[in-house]
Design a protein around this motif. Structure first.
Motif, PDB file in Angstrom:
ATOM      1  N   LEU A 323       0.802  -1.221   0.000  1.00  0.00           N
ATOM      2  CA  LEU A 323       0.000   0.000   0.000  1.00  0.00           C
ATOM      3  C   LEU A 323       0.836   1.274   0.000  1.00  0.00           C
ATOM      4  N   CYS A 324       2.032   1.218   0.550  1.00  0.00           N
ATOM      5  CA  CYS A 324       2.936   2.356   0.557  1.00  0.00           C
ATOM      6  C   CYS A 324       4.314   1.900   0.102  1.00  0.00           C
ATOM      7  N   SER A 325       4.987   2.751  -0.635  1.00  0.00           N
ATOM      8  CA  SER A 325       6.340   2.412  -1.050  1.00  0.00           C
ATOM      9  C   SER A 325       7.287   2.380   0.129  1.00  0.00           C
ATOM     10  N   ALA A 326       7.019   3.227   1.117  1.00  0.00           N
ATOM     11  CA  ALA A 326       7.889   3.313   2.284  1.00  0.00           C
ATOM     12  C   ALA A 326       7.097   3.893   3.440  1.00  0.00           C
ATOM     13  N   ALA A 327       7.693   3.850   4.619  1.00  0.00           N
ATOM     14  CA  ALA A 327       7.079   4.425   5.812  1.00  0.00           C
ATOM     15  C   ALA A 327       8.190   4.835   6.755  1.00  0.00           C
ATOM     16  N   LEU A 328       7.869   5.748   7.660  1.00  0.00           N
ATOM     17  CA  LEU A 328       8.804   6.145   8.709  1.00  0.00           C
ATOM     18  C   LEU A 328       8.419   5.454  10.009  1.00  0.00           C
ATOM     19  N   GLY A 329       9.426   4.881  10.672  1.00  0.00           N
ATOM     20  CA  GLY A 329       9.234   4.294  11.985  1.00  0.00           C
ATOM     21  C   GLY A 329      10.230   4.870  12.960  1.00  0.00           C
ATOM     22  N   THR A 330      10.134   4.447  14.199  1.00  0.00           N
ATOM     23  CA  THR A 330      11.130   4.784  15.208  1.00  0.00           C
ATOM     24  C   THR A 330      11.676   3.486  15.781  1.00  0.00           C
ATOM     25  N   ASP A 331      12.923   3.524  16.235  1.00  0.00           N
ATOM     26  CA  ASP A 331      13.596   2.314  16.701  1.00  0.00           C
ATOM     27  C   ASP A 331      14.385   2.639  17.962  1.00  0.00           C
ATOM     28  N   GLY A 332      13.846   2.218  19.123  1.00  0.00           N
ATOM     29  CA  GLY A 332      14.544   2.380  20.395  1.00  0.00           C
ATOM     30  C   GLY A 332      14.994   1.059  20.975  1.00  0.00           C
ATOM     31  N   GLY A 333      14.474  -0.028  20.444  1.00  0.00           N
ATOM     32  CA  GLY A 333      14.849  -1.365  20.878  1.00  0.00           C
ATOM     33  C   GLY A 333      14.432  -2.390  19.843  1.00  0.00           C
ATOM     34  N   GLY A 334      14.754  -2.091  18.584  1.00  0.00           N
ATOM     35  CA  GLY A 334      14.396  -3.000  17.492  1.00  0.00           C
ATOM     36  C   GLY A 334      13.078  -2.683  16.830  1.00  0.00           C
ATOM     37  N   SER A 335      12.479  -1.537  17.144  1.00  0.00           N
ATOM     38  CA  SER A 335      11.110  -1.267  16.708  1.00  0.00           C
ATOM     39  C   SER A 335      10.938  -1.046  15.215  1.00  0.00           C
ATOM     40  N   ILE A 336      12.023  -0.815  14.480  1.00  0.00           N
ATOM     41  CA  ILE A 336      11.975  -0.827  13.013  1.00  0.00           C
ATOM     42  C   ILE A 336      12.390  -2.195  12.494  1.00  0.00           C
ATOM     43  N   ARG A 337      13.472  -2.731  13.040  1.00  0.00           N
ATOM     44  CA  ARG A 337      14.054  -3.957  12.495  1.00  0.00           C
ATOM     45  C   ARG A 337      13.201  -5.189  12.781  1.00  0.00           C
ATOM     46  N   ILE A 338      12.603  -5.278  13.957  1.00  0.00           N
ATOM     47  CA  ILE A 338      11.770  -6.448  14.277  1.00  0.00           C
ATOM     48  C   ILE A 338      10.576  -6.565  13.333  1.00  0.00           C
ATOM     49  N   PRO A 339       9.724  -5.529  13.206  1.00  0.00           N
ATOM     50  CA  PRO A 339       8.596  -5.680  12.277  1.00  0.00           C
ATOM     51  C   PRO A 339       9.022  -5.794  10.816  1.00  0.00           C
ATOM     52  N   ALA A 340      10.125  -5.151  10.438  1.00  0.00           N
ATOM     53  CA  ALA A 340      10.613  -5.317   9.067  1.00  0.00           C
ATOM     54  C   ALA A 340      10.946  -6.773   8.799  1.00  0.00           C
ATOM     55  N   SER A 341      11.615  -7.411   9.747  1.00  0.00           N
ATOM     56  CA  SER A 341      11.981  -8.814   9.588  1.00  0.00           C
ATOM     57  C   SER A 341      10.745  -9.699   9.532  1.00  0.00           C
ATOM     58  N   LEU A 342       9.825  -9.496  10.449  1.00  0.00           N
ATOM     59  CA  LEU A 342       8.645 -10.355  10.532  1.00  0.00           C
ATOM     60  C   LEU A 342       7.715 -10.182   9.336  1.00  0.00           C
ATOM     61  N   CYS A 343       7.753  -9.008   8.700  1.00  0.00           N
ATOM     62  CA  CYS A 343       6.875  -8.744   7.560  1.00  0.00           C
ATOM     63  C   CYS A 343       7.577  -8.901   6.215  1.00  0.00           C
ATOM     64  N   GLY A 344       8.878  -9.214   6.224  1.00  0.00           N
ATOM     65  CA  GLY A 344       9.578  -9.491   4.977  1.00  0.00           C
ATOM     66  C   GLY A 344       9.955  -8.266   4.176  1.00  0.00           C
ATOM     67  N   VAL A 345      10.255  -7.151   4.868  1.00  0.00           N
ATOM     68  CA  VAL A 345      10.689  -5.935   4.181  1.00  0.00           C
ATOM     69  C   VAL A 345      12.010  -5.464   4.783  1.00  0.00           C
ATOM     70  N   VAL A 346      12.483  -4.297   4.360  1.00  0.00           N
ATOM     71  CA  VAL A 346      13.787  -3.778   4.777  1.00  0.00           C
ATOM     72  C   VAL A 346      13.579  -2.654   5.781  1.00  0.00           C
ATOM     73  N   GLY A 347      14.351  -2.668   6.864  1.00  0.00           N
ATOM     74  CA  GLY A 347      14.259  -1.615   7.863  1.00  0.00           C
ATOM     75  C   GLY A 347      15.642  -1.130   8.264  1.00  0.00           C
ATOM     76  N   LEU A 348      15.842   0.192   8.258  1.00  0.00           N
ATOM     77  CA  LEU A 348      17.142   0.785   8.560  1.00  0.00           C
ATOM     78  C   LEU A 348      17.096   1.558   9.865  1.00  0.00           C
ATOM     79  N   LYS A 349      18.001   1.195  10.786  1.00  0.00           N
ATOM     80  CA  LYS A 349      18.249   1.995  11.982  1.00  0.00           C
ATOM     81  C   LYS A 349      19.576   2.714  11.769  1.00  0.00           C
ATOM     82  N   THR A 350      19.535   4.034  11.719  1.00  0.00           N
ATOM     83  CA  THR A 350      20.745   4.799  11.450  1.00  0.00           C
ATOM     84  C   THR A 350      21.579   4.952  12.719  1.00  0.00           C
TER      85      THR A 350
END
Length: 638
Positions: A323-350
């Motif tokens: 539905l969206c090409s991309a989205a913004l998330g926040t990551d304080g303890g895996g909060s971008i990387r965990i859902p990215a992994s579980l949903c099969g997409v890419v998540g970057l924590k800078t």
């Protein structure tokens, strides 16, 4: 954010000890209680022994969770229970009874870093649209006709930002058409039972206005950037005017008004991005599953009975659904990387400080960042190029290196890839719920060696339990500090039960315990900086399990499940506590067809290196992508 809400449940059962005093190479006992830790630079890494987490705790949901929360919140008995449990469990003995020789490190402090090779440096003070243009030149050649028709492969693939850009510029579609399809899908979601909303705040007319303006720019031949007309969602703890920022609560928007965009949202808006609204999340970011009893729990697009992961649950699900090409998330303890992994997409924590956090609910914290989630590495690169740029304060204190991107179309980038040394702590790497996870991640490492010559080097990471504890105290203290004024006004009873459990735990932290945690933080930073002198990146599975099942009884009230949290968070703490960059990239599926992610952790400021490796992993992945069960083609309208 992390899952500290489950710690008290485990303490109540007295079945888990997260911090062990049995690691004698690291600790020297003095008397019955006081422990003097060996200085970090004297730790013998050859003597480090990996201790798997042993987690045995009950799953509480529904009435049992309600009763537990009432008990620990009671003025007298609650404090007695917490005091007794802390005394019985050695987790907080580490903070109270240990002599830690290192000085506290209250925010990440990075030593000077060597420049990366095969990169293009970006102008941090320049216009976001100019940085995006530079990022576009770093990407491999794009064959518009083949990519648009889909004839290049019989397998499923996500539409990328460049696909949308080609469609808009060739007249095959326009932003208003895409937005109307998106609005129709949102109407479908509003009728789901039980509710599973991807967006908490959504205004169809406001969205149409953005799309009309973008469509007009294309008709006039003046798009702002490659991102013009690209639709994105924003996690509900990042300001995106005129939407309220509720952090998925029922009340936070009443005490904190949104008057303008967050800095990162403003930068994307200047590139022509269309914002669809505020994406669902785990309330206040205090959980790893994405469960939300206030608005409904998003469902994993690959299996509707599974969690998306959290706390950026809505952003990951909306991207994975197409539905969206991309989205913004926040990551304080895996909060971008965990859902990215579980949903099969890419998540970057800078790297901590690489992006300006102003306009987010956690803009004064020391472990959290704002980052992109997208279906592909190249789309993450484009969004990252737009939002990067340190705040004035962070530039003074952190002295960031110039932001760079890998030039994926150059031979120099290929050479840089071949020289990478990948650090792997095998015992930790293999500590997963299903062997499918470690096996798929191992397969990719072998392919990187065969195809590019990347070498895997065995490493040992000491004091993993101490790292988890330091992170818990740090993020918990910062969360409580931000919530305290409202918590004291009685708003705590309007939070979900798992959030309230968190706050009980956070209130038990002491000033001395916080300082001890920051001393541990410096120790852990020393260990990682020494490791990253010998290797270029550290590789792990992103999570220790694939998407967990959503218990039906958890939908109305929430739940606590320490076993799930331990498995989801096993590998993700270091980038948050230490401020290191990390990316999760899909590498295949388990035997149930659920996505698996590989995590790549880099040196400070080395986003280019981890993105280069992530792009190589993406290209080498031997398994074709599976079309999610819940997928919408809003570009073609199929």
């Amino acid at each position: 954010m992390s899952g500290p809400l489950l710690i008290l449940v485990s303490l109540l059962t007295s079945t888990i000890i997260l911090i062990s005093y049995s690691d004698y190479p690291l600790l020297l006992e003095m008397g019955n209680k006081r422990v003097v830790m060996v200085p970090a630079n004297e730790v013998d890494l050859t003597a480090v022994k990996y201790e798997p987490e042993v987690i045995e705790a009950p799953h509480l949901a529904g009435l049992s969770l309600k009763l537990f929360v009432k008990l620990v919140e009671a003025p007298l008995i609650g404090s007695l229970i917490v005091s007794y449990l802390k005394k019985q469990n050695k987790m907080f003995g580490m903070l109270r009874n240990s002599v830690i020789p290192e000085t506290p490190m209250y925010t990440p402090e990075f030593p000077p870093q060597e420049p990366e090779s095969g990169v293009v440096c970006l102008e941090e003070d320049g216009k976001p649209e100019d940085r995006v243009e530079f990022a576009l030149k770093c990407l491999p050649h794009y064959d518009a006709a083949i990519c648009w028709t889909g004839d290049s492969t019989p397998f499923f693939r996500y539409w990328r930002i460049r696909d949308y850009a080609y469609a808009y510029r060739s007249g095959k579609a326009n932003p208003s058409m895409v937005v109307e399809r998106f609005i129709r899908v949102m109407k479908e979601f509003s009728k789901k039972k039980p509710p599973a909303p991807l967006l908490i705040s959504f205004d169809a007319e406001e969205l149409r206005k953005q799309a009309a303006a973008s469509t007009q720019r294309f008709e006039e031949g003046n798009p702002l950037s490659i991102l013009d007309g690209i639709i994105m969602a924003v996690k509900d703890d990042i300001d995106c005017y005129p939407h309220p920022s509720k952090a998925a609560t029922t009340w936070f928007h009443e005490v904190r008004r949104v008057e303008k965009d967050a800095v990162c949202v403003s930068r994307l808006r200047s590139c022509g991005v269309i914002f669809v609204g505020k994406a669902n999340m785990h309330e206040m970011g205090l959980g790893t599953t994405g469960n939300n009893a206030n608005y409904g729990t998003p469902r994993n697009p690959h299996a509707s009975d599974r969690y998306t992961g959290g706390s950026s649950s809505g952003p990951a699900a909306i991207v994975a659904s197409g539905l969206c090409s991309a989205a913004l998330g926040t990551d304080g303890g895996g909060s971008i990387r965990i859902p990215a992994s579980l949903c099969g997409v890419v998540g970057l924590k800078t790297t901590y400080g690489r992006t300006d956090m102003k306009g987010s609910l956690c803009d004064t914290g020391t472990v959290e960042i704002i980052g992109p989630i997208a279906a592909t590495v190249e789309d993450v690169m484009l969004v990252y190029a737009a939002i990067l740029g340190s705040s004035p304060v962070d530039r003074i204190s952190l002295r960031p290196s110039l932001p760079c991107l890998p030039n994926l179309s150059s031979s120099e980038s290929s050479n840089a890839l071949g020289s990478l040394r990948l650090g792997k702590y095998t015992e930790w790497f293999n500590d997963v719920f299903s062997s499918d996870i470690s096996r798929k991640c191992d397969n990719i490492l072998n392919l990187l060696l065969e195809k590019h010559g990347c070498k895997t080097i065995e490493i040992a990471i000491p004091e993993l339990d101490e790292m988890r504890l330091a992170h818990l105290v740090s993020i918990g203290s910062e969360s409580l500090c931000g919530l305290k004024p409202y918590y004291q006004d009685g708003k705590n009873v309007e939070l979900t039960y798992d959030s309230r459990t968190n706050l009980v735990l956070f209130q038990s932290f002491t000033a001395s315990g916080y300082i001890a945690a920051q001393r541990l933080r410096r120790r852990v930073m020393y260990h990682h900086m020494e490791i990253l002198k010998k290797v270029d990146v550290i590789v792990t599975p992103t999570t220790g399990m694939t998407a967990p099942v959503i218990p039906p009884e958890a939908l109305k009230v929430g739940e606590t499940d320490l076993q799930v949290t331990g498995n989801l968070m096993r590998f993700i703490i270091a980038p948050n506590l230490l401020g290191l960059p990390a990316v999760s990239v899909p590498v295949g599926y388990d035997n149930q067809g659920l996505p698996i992610g590989l995590q790549i952790i880099g040196r400070p400021w080395a986003e280019a290196s981890i993105l280069r490796l992530a792009a190589a992993v993406e290209d080498l992945c031997p398994e074709p992508k599976k079309k999610p069960m819940s997928y919408y083609d809003i570009l073609k309208g199929n």
